[in-house]
Design a protein around this motif. Structure first.
Motif, PDB file in Angstrom:
ATOM      1  N   LYS A 140     -89.791  14.197 116.523  1.00 27.26           N
ATOM      2  CA  LYS A 140     -88.381  14.627 117.536  1.00 27.26           C
ATOM      3  C   LYS A 140     -89.143  16.163 118.324  1.00 27.26           C
ATOM      4  O   LYS A 140     -89.399  17.019 117.458  1.00 27.26           O
ATOM      5  CB  LYS A 140     -86.831  14.950 117.057  1.00 27.26           C
ATOM      6  N   GLU A 141     -88.445  16.177 119.450  1.00 25.07           N
ATOM      7  CA  GLU A 141     -89.056  17.579 119.849  1.00 25.07           C
ATOM      8  C   GLU A 141     -88.785  18.998 119.330  1.00 25.07           C
ATOM      9  O   GLU A 141     -87.618  18.706 118.760  1.00 25.07           O
ATOM     10  CB  GLU A 141     -89.071  17.528 121.830  1.00 25.07           C
ATOM     11  N   ASN A 142     -90.045  19.624 118.960  1.00 26.83           N
ATOM     12  CA  ASN A 142     -89.243  21.000 118.334  1.00 26.83           C
ATOM     13  C   ASN A 142     -88.563  22.385 119.731  1.00 26.83           C
ATOM     14  O   ASN A 142     -88.999  22.102 120.508  1.00 26.83           O
ATOM     15  CB  ASN A 142     -90.571  21.323 117.888  1.00 26.83           C
ATOM     16  N   SER A 193     -94.766  24.708 116.957  1.00 26.49           N
ATOM     17  CA  SER A 193     -95.418  24.408 115.762  1.00 26.49           C
ATOM     18  C   SER A 193     -96.809  24.296 115.359  1.00 26.49           C
ATOM     19  O   SER A 193     -97.313  23.325 115.970  1.00 26.49           O
ATOM     20  CB  SER A 193     -95.014  23.133 114.971  1.00 26.49           C
ATOM     21  N   PHE A 194     -97.181  25.543 114.761  1.00 24.77           N
ATOM     22  CA  PHE A 194     -98.762  25.447 114.800  1.00 24.77           C
ATOM     23  C   PHE A 194     -99.500  25.911 113.569  1.00 24.77           C
ATOM     24  O   PHE A 194     -98.707  27.574 113.267  1.00 24.77           O
ATOM     25  CB  PHE A 194    -100.010  25.967 116.050  1.00 24.77           C
ATOM     26  N   ASP A 195    -100.246  25.973 113.099  1.00 26.16           N
ATOM     27  CA  ASP A 195    -101.171  26.622 112.148  1.00 26.16           C
ATOM     28  C   ASP A 195    -102.803  27.512 112.654  1.00 26.16           C
ATOM     29  O   ASP A 195    -103.001  26.657 113.338  1.00 26.16           O
ATOM     30  CB  ASP A 195    -100.860  26.888 110.445  1.00 26.16           C
ATOM     31  N   LEU A 196    -103.171  28.403 112.050  1.00 27.11           N
ATOM     32  CA  LEU A 196    -104.120  29.166 112.241  1.00 27.11           C
ATOM     33  C   LEU A 196    -105.384  29.625 111.950  1.00 27.11           C
ATOM     34  O   LEU A 196    -105.074  30.803 111.155  1.00 27.11           O
ATOM     35  CB  LEU A 196    -103.409  30.001 114.340  1.00 27.11           C
ATOM     36  N   GLU A 211     -99.165  32.195 120.867  1.00 28.21           N
ATOM     37  CA  GLU A 211     -97.559  31.418 120.784  1.00 28.21           C
ATOM     38  C   GLU A 211     -97.283  32.297 122.094  1.00 28.21           C
ATOM     39  O   GLU A 211     -96.425  31.066 123.144  1.00 28.21           O
ATOM     40  CB  GLU A 211     -97.029  32.247 120.337  1.00 28.21           C
ATOM     41  N   THR A 212     -97.893  33.405 122.929  1.00 26.02           N
ATOM     42  CA  THR A 212     -97.480  33.515 124.453  1.00 26.02           C
ATOM     43  C   THR A 212     -99.001  32.712 125.133  1.00 26.02           C
ATOM     44  O   THR A 212     -98.255  32.275 126.439  1.00 26.02           O
ATOM     45  CB  THR A 212     -98.345  35.484 124.454  1.00 26.02           C
ATOM     46  N   TYR A 217     -95.886  17.700 118.464  1.00 24.72           N
ATOM     47  CA  TYR A 217     -97.178  18.213 118.280  1.00 24.72           C
ATOM     48  C   TYR A 217     -97.123  19.280 116.993  1.00 24.72           C
ATOM     49  O   TYR A 217     -96.055  20.486 116.953  1.00 24.72           O
ATOM     50  CB  TYR A 217     -98.211  17.949 118.646  1.00 24.72           C
ATOM     51  N   HIS A 218     -97.463  19.367 115.496  1.00 27.11           N
ATOM     52  CA  HIS A 218     -97.726  20.292 114.773  1.00 27.11           C
ATOM     53  C   HIS A 218     -99.213  20.520 115.212  1.00 27.11           C
ATOM     54  O   HIS A 218     -99.959  18.797 115.091  1.00 27.11           O
ATOM     55  CB  HIS A 218     -97.491  19.978 113.794  1.00 27.11           C
ATOM     56  N   PHE A 219     -99.721  21.454 116.132  1.00 29.62           N
ATOM     57  CA  PHE A 219    -101.268  21.722 115.205  1.00 29.62           C
ATOM     58  C   PHE A 219    -101.865  22.472 114.533  1.00 29.62           C
ATOM     59  O   PHE A 219    -101.068  23.625 113.938  1.00 29.62           O
ATOM     60  CB  PHE A 219    -101.851  22.297 117.025  1.00 29.62           C
TER      61      PHE A 219
END
Length: 360
Positions: free
Chosen positions: A67-69, A73-76, A91-92, A107-109
């Motif tokens: 579902k929409e967060n 959602s991401f890691d780098l 994030e900005t 999505y998670h990226f």
């Protein structure tokens, strides 16, 4: 185009998962932009050479959430390491572009990125980095619509990249890119970079750029801070006028291949950029002693050899040597014999004019 043109009406479908990868070049401004307004709008127009070897390679693996967060959602991963300290900047960026890329919270990226050149050392790493990430996001969006015009794809990628780092909008297409509204440049806009729309002499289409790495460490003052110091700067309005006039002057220089006048504009622009830094409040200096030593050597070489080698600088200590391809042999000899001694650990990067970002 206007900003609302980049807001998608709807998506035909959303992919469950996938992976995209792009490489985007850095760029070196010939007429500098220094100072910006709200929403990453430049205080003056600029023009740049797109580079070839100095680039960022970014891959994005995306996985649809149940579902929409509420948050992104991401890691780098940067050059093989998990860089949590980079996450606030991403994030900005996501906050600024969510209106135009509305699937971001669905999505998670997993973002994996690396540079072919030292990070934060006066080579435009934020430009190539944000350009590559924007192209990846646009590639994902393109898969969610029935069709997308290629021209729109690259314009929107440049538009998005600008919201991450202003100069990033000049790292999408090549080889000569103009950004910022200018009454005498057809199609110019503050929203994205455009391929330079006027005739360009062949001599500029194979120009060389050797980057002398005077200092590879973190800059003492970030470009973001430096741009903000142009607000209320005592010389800002005259500086913006100068940039406008230099862009106008370059039109005939590019068309005619006038290298002597090209040198005059480019070196003046570089020194003016740093003069703005040295006369802001607070003032700061990003050049190092060896930056000045190299400049003196360049002037001596040019007087003695009659070659068309010149320098430019970004917001850092490193020196970009610009010269026509047909003078490469003599210049490379000069670099090895005279200039390497002023480089940190004797390091420099040989680059040339490139032709924009590419999908991998």
């Amino acid at each position: 185009m206007i900003e609302n043109d980049f807001i998608p009406a709807s998506y035909k479908f959303e992919k469950e998962e996938g992976r995209v990868q792009w490489k985007a070049p850095s760029n070196i401004a010939l007429v500098k932009y220094w100072g910006k307004k709200q929403n990453q709008i430049p205080a003056n127009a600029s023009v740049s050479f797109t580079l070839d070897n100095c680039r960022t390679i970014t891959s994005v693996v995306y996985t649809k959430l149940d579902k929409e967060n509420k948050e992104f959602s991401f890691d780098l991963i940067f050059e093989g390491k998990n860089r949590k300290d980079f996450k606030p900047k991403i994030e900005t960026f996501f906050e600024r572009i969510e209106r135009y890329i509305p699937f971001l919270k669905n999505y998670h990226f997993s973002i994996n990125t690396s540079n072919t050149f030292p990070h934060s050392s006066g080579i435009a790493s934020s430009a190539s980095g944000m350009a590559a990430l924007s192209l990846c996001l646009m590639d994902i969006e393109r898969q969610m619509v029935s069709e997308m015009d290629p021209d729109f794809f690259f314009k929107k990628a440049s538009f998005l990249a600008r919201l991450g780092s202003g100069s990033a909008c000049r790292s999408i297409k090549g080889n000569l890119v103009q950004w910022g509204e200018h009454n005498d440049i057809m199609g110019s806009t503050n929203l994205y970079g455009i391929p330079y729309p006027y005739p360009v002499n062949e001599v500029f289409k194979s120009y060389q750029d050797t980057i002398l790495l005077v200092h590879k460490g973190q800059k003492s003052v970030s470009s973001t801070v430096g741009h903000n110091l142009m607000h209320g700067h005592p010389f800002s309005e005259k500086r913006f006028e100068q940039a406008h006039d230099n862009l106008k002057r370059l039109r005939s220089i590019f068309a005619e291949g006038n290298l002597d006048e090209f040198i005059e504009v480019v070196e003046s622009e570089a020194l003016t950029l740093h003069a703005m830094m040295m006369t802001s409040i607070p003032y700061f200096i990003l050049m190092k002693p060896n930056t000045l030593n190299i400049i003196e050597k360049i002037w001596e070489f040019r007087r003695a050899s009659k070659k068309h080698l010149c320098f430019t600088l970004d917001a850092g200590a490193n020196v970009h040597l610009l010269y026509p391809n047909n003078e490469k042999k003599e210049v490379k000899k000069f670099i090895k014999e005279e200039l390497v001694a002023y480089c940190e650990n004797g390091q420099y990067i040989c680059d040339q004019i490139g032709f924009g970002a590419k999908k991998m």
